[in-house]
Design a protein around this motif. Structure first.
Motif, PDB file in Angstrom:
ATOM      1  N   GLY A  92       0.796  -1.217   0.000  1.00 57.75           N
ATOM      2  CA  GLY A  92       0.000   0.000   0.000  1.00 57.75           C
ATOM      3  C   GLY A  92       0.829   1.268   0.000  1.00 57.75           C
ATOM      4  N   VAL A  93       0.119   2.378  -0.197  1.00 59.34           N
ATOM      5  CA  VAL A  93       0.775   3.679  -0.259  1.00 59.34           C
ATOM      6  C   VAL A  93       1.340   4.078   1.102  1.00 59.34           C
ATOM      7  N   GLY A  94       0.666   3.681   2.195  1.00 57.61           N
ATOM      8  CA  GLY A  94       1.122   4.074   3.516  1.00 57.61           C
ATOM      9  C   GLY A  94       2.507   3.556   3.848  1.00 57.61           C
ATOM     10  N   LEU A  95       2.765   2.282   3.548  1.00 55.66           N
ATOM     11  CA  LEU A  95       4.091   1.717   3.827  1.00 55.66           C
ATOM     12  C   LEU A  95       5.153   2.378   2.956  1.00 55.66           C
ATOM     13  N   LEU A  96       4.807   2.618   1.689  1.00 54.53           N
ATOM     14  CA  LEU A  96       5.756   3.299   0.807  1.00 54.53           C
ATOM     15  C   LEU A  96       6.039   4.705   1.309  1.00 54.53           C
ATOM     16  N   SER A  97       5.007   5.385   1.815  1.00 53.23           N
ATOM     17  CA  SER A  97       5.196   6.734   2.338  1.00 53.23           C
ATOM     18  C   SER A  97       6.153   6.753   3.520  1.00 53.23           C
ATOM     19  N   MET A  98       6.048   5.780   4.413  1.00 54.70           N
ATOM     20  CA  MET A  98       6.959   5.723   5.561  1.00 54.70           C
ATOM     21  C   MET A  98       8.395   5.532   5.099  1.00 54.70           C
ATOM     22  N   ARG A  99       8.618   4.646   4.140  1.00 53.96           N
ATOM     23  CA  ARG A  99       9.977   4.421   3.638  1.00 53.96           C
ATOM     24  C   ARG A  99      10.526   5.668   2.951  1.00 53.96           C
ATOM     25  N   GLU A 100       9.666   6.367   2.185  1.00 52.76           N
ATOM     26  CA  GLU A 100      10.125   7.572   1.499  1.00 52.76           C
ATOM     27  C   GLU A 100      10.481   8.674   2.481  1.00 52.76           C
ATOM     28  N   ARG A 101       9.694   8.833   3.546  1.00 52.01           N
ATOM     29  CA  ARG A 101      10.001   9.872   4.521  1.00 52.01           C
ATOM     30  C   ARG A 101      11.326   9.591   5.218  1.00 52.01           C
ATOM     31  N   ALA A 102      11.598   8.332   5.506  1.00 49.74           N
ATOM     32  CA  ALA A 102      12.891   7.996   6.117  1.00 49.74           C
ATOM     33  C   ALA A 102      14.029   8.235   5.133  1.00 49.74           C
ATOM     34  N   ALA A 103      13.820   7.878   3.853  1.00 50.35           N
ATOM     35  CA  ALA A 103      14.866   8.064   2.846  1.00 50.35           C
ATOM     36  C   ALA A 103      15.180   9.535   2.623  1.00 50.35           C
ATOM     37  N   GLU A 104      14.181  10.420   2.758  1.00 47.09           N
ATOM     38  CA  GLU A 104      14.413  11.851   2.562  1.00 47.09           C
ATOM     39  C   GLU A 104      15.411  12.411   3.568  1.00 47.09           C
ATOM     40  N   THR A 105      15.497  11.817   4.735  1.00 52.68           N
ATOM     41  CA  THR A 105      16.465  12.269   5.745  1.00 52.68           C
ATOM     42  C   THR A 105      17.767  11.483   5.676  1.00 52.68           C
ATOM     43  N   GLY A 106      17.873  10.582   4.705  1.00 53.97           N
ATOM     44  CA  GLY A 106      19.067   9.751   4.611  1.00 53.97           C
ATOM     45  C   GLY A 106      19.009   8.514   5.479  1.00 53.97           C
ATOM     46  N   GLY A 107      17.834   8.169   5.994  1.00 52.55           N
ATOM     47  CA  GLY A 107      17.697   7.018   6.874  1.00 52.55           C
ATOM     48  C   GLY A 107      16.997   5.857   6.209  1.00 52.55           C
ATOM     49  N   SER A 108      16.458   4.960   7.037  1.00 55.68           N
ATOM     50  CA  SER A 108      15.794   3.763   6.527  1.00 55.68           C
ATOM     51  C   SER A 108      14.594   3.433   7.408  1.00 55.68           C
ATOM     52  N   CYS A 109      13.670   2.672   6.841  1.00 54.54           N
ATOM     53  CA  CYS A 109      12.482   2.251   7.573  1.00 54.54           C
ATOM     54  C   CYS A 109      12.145   0.827   7.152  1.00 54.54           C
ATOM     55  N   THR A 110      12.058  -0.062   8.124  1.00 50.91           N
ATOM     56  CA  THR A 110      11.729  -1.461   7.856  1.00 50.91           C
ATOM     57  C   THR A 110      10.402  -1.804   8.532  1.00 50.91           C
ATOM     58  N   ILE A 111       9.580  -2.567   7.820  1.00 53.36           N
ATOM     59  CA  ILE A 111       8.281  -3.018   8.332  1.00 53.36           C
ATOM     60  C   ILE A 111       8.242  -4.530   8.235  1.00 53.36           C
ATOM     61  N   GLY A 112       7.986  -5.187   9.356  1.00 52.74           N
ATOM     62  CA  GLY A 112       7.962  -6.633   9.337  1.00 52.74           C
ATOM     63  C   GLY A 112       7.248  -7.201  10.543  1.00 52.74           C
ATOM     64  N   PRO A 113       7.204  -8.533  10.638  1.00 56.35           N
ATOM     65  CA  PRO A 113       6.525  -9.171  11.779  1.00 56.35           C
ATOM     66  C   PRO A 113       7.277  -8.927  13.075  1.00 56.35           C
ATOM     67  N   ARG A 114       6.517  -8.850  14.128  1.00 59.49           N
ATOM     68  CA  ARG A 114       7.081  -8.649  15.465  1.00 59.49           C
ATOM     69  C   ARG A 114       7.227  -9.996  16.152  1.00 59.49           C
ATOM     70  N   PRO A 115       8.362 -10.231  16.828  1.00 60.68           N
ATOM     71  CA  PRO A 115       8.508 -11.481  17.575  1.00 60.68           C
ATOM     72  C   PRO A 115       7.390 -11.635  18.598  1.00 60.68           C
ATOM     73  N   GLY A 116       6.715 -12.742  18.554  1.00 60.86           N
ATOM     74  CA  GLY A 116       5.596 -12.974  19.454  1.00 60.86           C
ATOM     75  C   GLY A 116       4.255 -12.615  18.848  1.00 60.86           C
ATOM     76  N   GLY A 117       4.247 -12.089  17.601  1.00 63.84           N
ATOM     77  CA  GLY A 117       2.995 -11.748  16.941  1.00 63.84           C
ATOM     78  C   GLY A 117       2.821 -10.257  16.775  1.00 63.84           C
ATOM     79  N   GLY A 118       2.147  -9.889  15.728  1.00 68.24           N
ATOM     80  CA  GLY A 118       1.938  -8.468  15.458  1.00 68.24           C
ATOM     81  C   GLY A 118       2.910  -7.939  14.413  1.00 68.24           C
ATOM     82  N   THR A 119       2.980  -6.632  14.330  1.00 66.21           N
ATOM     83  CA  THR A 119       3.815  -5.950  13.340  1.00 66.21           C
ATOM     84  C   THR A 119       4.687  -4.923  14.034  1.00 66.21           C
TER      85      THR A 119
END
Length: 408
Positions: A368-395
């Motif tokens: 979706g656009v929301g996840l892409l937006s988070m990655r783009e905002r991090a990239a604009e500052t020279g950083g990174s953003c990862t989205i994945g499963p959380r240990p024990g369940g969830g995100t």
């Protein structure tokens, strides 16, 4: 970048090689003729007036020639310089170049004109100026052109490449000073153009986001709310007991609509980070209806650069929006901390994580656009953003945003 046609009267070039020899021959040949003519004329005139040979006549003629020698030589030198289009004073060359560039429409056109003028002034076979990834060339550069850096107030802004006879150091220094100022203006113009393009793109993306949120989010919610109210009104006469369930549904839909409206308002203008700070802004995100949101801040966040503050806030906002809409979570933890390699040094990074105990990332949201937006905002500052499963369940969303050297 195209090279423009040089002006009608380009700055004169310094003599070199054959041109220097020809210049000297013309100047001193004409000077010899003038001095000889004056000496002979004065000697003849003195002899005529004295009625015979006068031993003082030669001395008077020599003194007269010596007195006018320098002024005549300078006048002859300027005349020959104009004839051969050469210049002995590098500062006059730079001044003529500066006055010519003032007539240019914009810095890019001025740079193209300057390259032509500089090649003529240096009597070079070819000249090129590299600025901001672009190269403007006039003539033919050899295999090994001479490279001269262009420095503006201690900052490299480009370089000058030339091939041909070695230029005078004074002339080259005067011309590179003019080119450095012009190269700096070209860089500023390019940065301004890119900034305008980015603003236009951002504005269109914001309009597209608002349209999507209104069409896909708030619009259907309000339509469903109206249908439920109509259904409750119809059943009120025939089945009053069923109305209570419909009213409960209306209340839930109204809560969803309130969340959508609040997200839209914050999307247009987020909470005043200048007044609340990053910590206060993150806490304000936890007040919206939905699952419980805990905020954990490790250390002060007062000296985070403004660009990083906005990126962190937007990432947290988008992540919490996804949690409330899709995760079916009961608890969410937002954690932010500033991590530095050396406690006494500047720089480091802001680490932001949003972890929930929901059902995980739905398939329809992963691209979706929301996840892409988070990655783009991090990239604009020279950083990174990862989205994945959380240990024990969830995100879990983890953003690493470098602070640069702005934060002490």
């Amino acid at each position: 970048m195209a090279v423009t046609t040089p002006p009608a009267q380009p700055p004169a070039a310094r003599p070199s090689g054959v041109h220097a020899v020809l210049n000297g021959v013309l100047v001193y040949g004409a000077l010899a003729l003038v001095a000889g003519g004056i000496y002979s004329g004065l000697t003849w005139l003195t002899g005529t007036l004295s009625g015979g040979e006068d031993p003082v006549a030669g001395l008077v003629a020599a003194l007269a020639v010596g007195a006018i020698f320098r002024p005549v030589r300078l006048r002859l030198q300027r005349a020959v310089d104009r004839l051969l289009r050469v210049e002995h004073d590098p500062y006059r060359v730079a001044d003529r170049l500066s006055r010519t560039l003032q007539e240019a429409v914009d810095p890019a056109e001025g740079l193209a004109t300057a390259v032509v003028l500089v090649r003529q002034a240096l009597r070079a076979d070819g000249v090129a100026v590299e600025v901001h990834g672009s190269t403007v060339t006039d003539g033919e550069l050899g295999e090994r052109p001479v490279e001269t850096p262009l420095v503006w107030h201690g900052e490299p802004v480009g370089r000058l490449l030339s091939s041909g006879p070695a230029p005078s150091p004074d002339l080259l220094n005067a011309l590179t000073q003019q080119l450095a100022e012009l190269a700096h203006a070209v860089r500023l113009t390019a940065d301004l153009r890119r900034s305008r393009e980015h603003i236009l793109t951002t504005r269109e993306e914001e309009r597209r986001r608002l349209r999507r949120d209104l069409h896909d989010g708030l619009g259907p919610t309000l339509a469903s709310l109206a249908m439920t109210v109509d259904e409750a009104r119809i059943r009120l006469e025939r089945d009053p007991e069923a109305v209570e369930g419909l009213l409960i549904r209306v209340r839930d839909q109204m809560g969803t609509a309130i969340i959508d409206v609040r997200d839209l308002v914050y999307g247009l203008r987020p909470p005043a980070l200048k007044d609340l700070g990053l910590a206060g802004s993150l806490r304000s995100l936890a007040d919206a209806p939905g699952p419980r949101v805990d905020i954990a801040l490790a250390g002060p966040l007062n000296n985070v650069p403004p660009a990083v503050e906005v990126a962190a806030y937007r990432i947290a906002q988008e992540a919490l929006t996804n949690v409330r809409r899709h995760a079916q979570a009961t608890t969410t933890l937002v954690r932010a901390e500033v991590v530095r390699a050396d406690a006494a040094a500047a720089g480091g990074e802001l680490r932001l994580s949003i972890a929930d105990d929901g059902i995980g990332l739905p398939e329809k949201v992963r691209g979706g656009v929301g996840l892409l937006s988070m990655r783009e905002r991090a990239a604009e500052t020279g950083g990174s953003c990862t989205i994945g499963p959380r240990p024990g369940g969830g995100t879990e969303v983890v953003a690493r945003l470098p602070l640069g050297t702005e934060a002490p």
